[in-house]
Write an enzyme that holds these catalytic residues in place. Structure first.
Site, mmCIF file in Angstrom:
data_model
loop_
_atom_site.group_PDB
_atom_site.id
_atom_site.type_symbol
_atom_site.label_atom_id
_atom_site.label_comp_id
_atom_site.label_asym_id
_atom_site.label_seq_id
_atom_site.Cartn_x
_atom_site.Cartn_y
_atom_site.Cartn_z
ATOM 1 N N LYS A 77 0.831 -1.203 0.000
ATOM 2 C CA LYS A 77 0.000 0.000 0.000
ATOM 3 C C LYS A 77 0.869 1.258 0.000
ATOM 4 O O LYS A 77 1.951 1.270 0.575
ATOM 5 C CB LYS A 77 -0.874 0.022 1.253
ATOM 6 C CG LYS A 77 -1.926 -1.074 1.227
ATOM 7 C CD LYS A 77 -2.691 -1.113 2.511
ATOM 8 C CE LYS A 77 -3.637 -2.294 2.495
ATOM 9 N NZ LYS A 77 -4.137 -2.613 3.819
ATOM 10 N N THR A 141 9.097 -12.948 -5.838
ATOM 11 C CA THR A 141 7.668 -13.252 -5.869
ATOM 12 C C THR A 141 7.471 -14.754 -5.847
ATOM 13 O O THR A 141 8.201 -15.487 -6.525
ATOM 14 C CB THR A 141 6.944 -12.676 -7.107
ATOM 15 O OG1 THR A 141 5.670 -13.313 -7.223
ATOM 16 C CG2 THR A 141 7.695 -12.868 -8.394
ATOM 17 N N ASP A 143 4.951 -15.973 -7.096
ATOM 18 C CA ASP A 143 4.159 -16.239 -8.296
ATOM 19 C C ASP A 143 5.009 -16.589 -9.517
ATOM 20 O O ASP A 143 4.494 -17.120 -10.498
ATOM 21 C CB ASP A 143 3.302 -15.010 -8.653
ATOM 22 C CG ASP A 143 2.413 -14.575 -7.509
ATOM 23 O OD1 ASP A 143 2.054 -15.436 -6.681
ATOM 24 O OD2 ASP A 143 2.065 -13.380 -7.436
ATOM 25 N N ARG A 178 -13.105 -39.327 -2.455
ATOM 26 C CA ARG A 178 -13.602 -37.960 -2.646
ATOM 27 C C ARG A 178 -12.855 -37.226 -3.769
ATOM 28 O O ARG A 178 -11.786 -37.654 -4.209
ATOM 29 C CB ARG A 178 -13.374 -37.141 -1.356
ATOM 30 C CG ARG A 178 -14.420 -37.357 -0.315
ATOM 31 C CD ARG A 178 -14.063 -36.584 0.931
ATOM 32 N NE ARG A 178 -15.149 -36.619 1.889
ATOM 33 C CZ ARG A 178 -15.009 -36.416 3.183
ATOM 34 N NH1 ARG A 178 -13.822 -36.168 3.701
ATOM 35 N NH2 ARG A 178 -16.052 -36.448 3.986
ATOM 36 N N HIS A 288 -2.047 -18.105 2.481
ATOM 37 C CA HIS A 288 -0.745 -17.532 2.842
ATOM 38 C C HIS A 288 0.234 -18.532 3.446
ATOM 39 O O HIS A 288 1.394 -18.172 3.684
ATOM 40 C CB HIS A 288 -0.959 -16.334 3.770
ATOM 41 C CG HIS A 288 -1.595 -15.182 3.051
ATOM 42 N ND1 HIS A 288 -2.942 -15.126 2.818
ATOM 43 C CD2 HIS A 288 -1.047 -14.088 2.454
ATOM 44 C CE1 HIS A 288 -3.211 -14.023 2.132
ATOM 45 N NE2 HIS A 288 -2.088 -13.380 1.896
HETATM 46 O O1 F6P Z 1 1.856 -11.926 -5.274
HETATM 47 C C1 F6P Z 1 1.951 -12.807 -4.200
HETATM 48 C C2 F6P Z 1 0.580 -13.189 -3.693
HETATM 49 O O2 F6P Z 1 0.746 -14.108 -2.636
HETATM 50 C C3 F6P Z 1 -0.365 -13.732 -4.759
HETATM 51 O O3 F6P Z 1 -0.094 -15.059 -5.099
HETATM 52 C C4 F6P Z 1 -1.697 -13.495 -4.088
HETATM 53 O O4 F6P Z 1 -2.742 -13.376 -5.023
HETATM 54 C C5 F6P Z 1 -1.482 -12.191 -3.379
HETATM 55 O O5 F6P Z 1 -0.090 -12.040 -3.193
HETATM 56 C C6 F6P Z 1 -2.162 -12.106 -2.041
HETATM 57 O O6 F6P Z 1 -1.980 -10.837 -1.557
HETATM 58 P P1 F6P Z 1 -2.298 -10.396 -0.054
HETATM 59 O O7 F6P Z 1 -1.225 -10.958 0.818
HETATM 60 O O8 F6P Z 1 -2.280 -8.923 -0.113
HETATM 61 O O9 F6P Z 1 -3.632 -10.982 0.301
#
Ligand code: F6P
Length: 364
Positions: A77, A141, A143, A178, A288
């Protein structure tokens, strides 16, 4: 007075950030005339009044390479180009405080900045560079969606965690006959889903790069579950969606930062039920957990290499660039190239072909 290098960690946290900080400080300690300072919560620390910064010396980084998160704190932010300022009528508006930030850096005798962050953070690095800031980017990252680098640290750890989740879901799915849907992170990229689906042996892998057809998944399920016997594990990326819909977002309550993806797994469960699947379906959202905890060895090593390279670029005054890894070599690339486009899964890549060859269904 010693020359100062300011470091900051921005965006979502990621296993390996502390290992980068430690490597920068250790490498810099070999130079008599340099001192490393850290800005708390990305560049917000330097922009606060009073400033929130701290000196990073050898004792303060000892042993932190094994710890998850970041000792500097992080945020996605605000920042220098979007600083919230309260207006006379009580409302808040974002203002550009980049010139103020550059003045503060000069006042602190900061001669170089290392910004450790993902796509959003490196776009900020590029803009600051264009304003004359001596800045270097270090990519991070989970990602793995940054172009110009083959990998980012944090991604392998996230894959390890997601694979462990698939392994665990396989045993419970098999015991109960399942269907399990595991929703993993990755934003617009399906890297974590693809890698953990192959490593964990999922039957279905859904990624944003390949919009899925629910009927194809139903077909795959019906081949595996006969007379209520059998199980199916599905790994779905949070950005995956069917051919007729778009990515699923959840409400961003505070309306700040990036819009949050979520709900792809639940949506798929509804679609499968609507398509007539009667087998019990459970959805697990890994969330997370993929970002927390200690980095695996590979990430600690890559993060350490990135940290050392970044400080050596400071010494060489090679600014406006981002550290990267290509074919095992630690290199640097212009920041502008690094942020030009997202690094998405190539749907014709060897790994996608391998996955298809062992029967993984992508829903197409
Ligand atoms: O970019 C890293 C990431 O963990 C993404 O995979 C996920 O969509 C996003 O951040 C989640 O963000 P926040 O921690 O702000 O919820």
């Amino acid at each position: 007075m010693k020359k100062r290098c300011l470091v900051a960690t921005g965006g979502g946290d990621c296993p390996g950030l502390n290992a980068v900080l430690r490597a920068i400080v250790k490498r810099a300690s070999k130079e008599q005339d340099w001192e490393i300072i850290g800005s708390i919560d990305a560049f917000n620390g330097i922009l606060q009044d009073p400033m929130e910064i701290k000196v990073l010396d050898l004792p303060s980084v000892a042993g932190i390479h094994v710890r998850g998160g970041t000792i500097l704190g992080t945020t996605n932010k605000h920042g220098p180009f979007a600083w919230p300022v309260q207006q006379e009528d009580g409302t808040w508006q974002e203002e550009d405080r980049s010139a103020d930030m550059l003045r503060k850096l000069e006042f602190l005798n900061v001669q170089a900045v290392i910004n450790i962050g993902g796509d959003g953070s490196q776009k900020i690095s590029q803009r600051l560079f264009e304003l004359g800031c001596n800045i270097i980017g270090v990519p991070k990252t989970i990602d793995n969606d940054l172009s110009a680098t083959d990998y980012t640290f944090g991604f392998p750890t996230a894959v390890e965690i997601a694979t462990d989740a698939v392994d665990k879901l396989v045993t419970t799915a098999a015991s109960h006959n399942r269907i399990f849907i595991l929703e993993v992170m990755g934003r617009e990229a399906g890297w974590i889903a693809l890698h953990s689906a192959v490593a964990g042996g999922a039957e279905v892998c859904l990624i944003p790069e390949i919009p899925y057809d629910t009927a194809k998944i139903v077909e795959r399920i019906n081949k595996r579950i006969i007379n209520n016997r059998g199980f199916v594990n599905i790994v779905i990326a949070e950005g995956a969606h069917n051919i007729a819909s778009k990515m699923h977002f959840i409400n961003n309550d505070d309306k700040q930062g990036e819009a949050r993806l979520g709900g792809a797994g639940m949506q798929l469960m509804k679609e499968l039920k609507r398509a007539g699947i009667e087998t019990d379906i459970r959805v697990t959202i890994l969330g997370h957990l993929q970002r927390g905890g200690k980095p695996i060895a590979y990430d600690r090593i890559l993060a350490t290499q990135f940290g050392v390279k970044a400080f050596e670029m400071v010494l060489e005054r090679d600014f406006g660039k981002m550290v990267a890894v290509r074919n095992g070599k630690i290199i640097c690339v212009p920041l502008a190239d690094a942020t030009a486009q997202f690094h998405l899964v190539d749907t014709n890549s060897d790994l996608v072909k391998t996955a298809r060859s062992i029967g993984i269904c992508f829903g197409d």
